[in-house]
Design an enzyme around this catalytic site. Sequence first.
Site, short mmCIF file in Angstrom:
data_model
loop_
_atom_site.label_atom_id
_atom_site.label_comp_id
_atom_site.label_asym_id
_atom_site.label_seq_id
_atom_site.Cartn_x
_atom_site.Cartn_y
_atom_site.Cartn_z
N LEU A 10 42.94 10.93 64.87
CA LEU A 10 43.17 10.80 63.42
C LEU A 10 42.36 9.60 62.93
O LEU A 10 42.92 8.58 62.51
CB LEU A 10 44.66 10.61 63.14
CG LEU A 10 45.57 11.77 63.54
CD1 LEU A 10 47.03 11.40 63.31
CD2 LEU A 10 45.23 13.04 62.75
N ILE A 11 41.05 9.72 62.97
CA ILE A 11 40.19 8.58 62.62
C ILE A 11 40.28 8.21 61.15
O ILE A 11 39.89 7.10 60.77
CB ILE A 11 38.73 8.85 63.01
CG1 ILE A 11 38.20 10.12 62.32
CG2 ILE A 11 38.57 8.95 64.51
CD1 ILE A 11 36.73 10.37 62.54
N GLU A 12 40.86 9.10 60.33
CA GLU A 12 40.97 8.77 58.90
C GLU A 12 41.89 7.58 58.65
O GLU A 12 41.82 6.93 57.61
CB GLU A 12 41.47 9.99 58.11
CG GLU A 12 42.84 10.50 58.48
CD GLU A 12 42.79 11.62 59.51
OE1 GLU A 12 43.56 12.59 59.37
OE2 GLU A 12 42.00 11.50 60.46
N GLY A 13 42.75 7.28 59.63
CA GLY A 13 43.60 6.11 59.48
C GLY A 13 42.80 4.83 59.37
O GLY A 13 43.23 3.86 58.74
N HIS B 170 43.25 6.61 55.00
CA HIS B 170 43.76 7.93 54.59
C HIS B 170 44.97 8.34 55.43
O HIS B 170 45.18 7.84 56.54
CB HIS B 170 42.66 8.98 54.73
CG HIS B 170 41.64 8.92 53.64
ND1 HIS B 170 41.65 9.77 52.56
CD2 HIS B 170 40.59 8.09 53.44
CE1 HIS B 170 40.64 9.49 51.75
NE2 HIS B 170 39.97 8.47 52.27
#
Length: 280
Positions: free
Chosen positions: A134-137, A141
């Site tokens: 979950l690289i959007e963290g 995001h």
Amino acid sequence: MYSHITLGIDGGVAHIRLARPERMNTLGVGPGSSRDEIADAMATADKDDSVGCLLLTAEGRAFCAGGDLTGAEPTETAYDEFRFVQQVDEFCAAVRQVRKPIVAGVNGLCLGAGMGLVAQCDLVVAGDDARFGLIEGRIGHPGATDLVPIIGGAWAKFLILTGELIDAPLAERIGLVLTVIPAAELEARVTALARRIAAVPREAAVLNKAGVDAVTDAMGRQAGRLAGRAYDVTTKATAKLATAPDGRRFEDIVREEGVAGLKKARDSQFTGSWLRGTGQ
């Protein structure tokens, strides 16, 4: 018929394949997007009496590298943020509402929106080359709420708070995937699994899937999903203010420099795996 995916039916199995390898199968939002096409193909297969199981796979080196950041419409108001998250939620609901079992065969990268997609599937099988995250963290995001009932709070927090990637064996250990098989065998093995499911009594498969889903919803999954979405909307709105170590906003970076610039800024936070050396 479709621009971002392919759909074929063979041996009782509906083969739905993400087919934008040049974009690493990132998922867009709205009419004509890859999410829209996936939902349409799944609904079509669900209505087809010759289909007993749906199989979701992907072309190229990534199953899905996340959401299509460069193709997303800009959001200006709180309602825009709400509507964006609502559209994603409507897509996830459309996948969950498919009556027939859905098997996902994951190769290569499965990030962000791709994780959200496989979380809606019934059985997930990974090739040994698969990596999840979950690289959007790392750019402010949301993205973890759908995973909590599957992998638990601690792993969901670790993935969204660090943006770190995990390999297929670890994904199996934490319950994200059913099993891991050699990448070269993935296509054949998941097809064989889908055909086995398609061969069992059709009505029983539909009802047994519905029965298990009813239990998980009664245990709180649906209530948790609704509660989590409120935080997802707020987090999505605050992402406009998220900044890289050099003080620039990530939103400005992706607009001015594209995904390559975003990755460079994100990687300036830290690189490497914290999990290495912890026995994982």
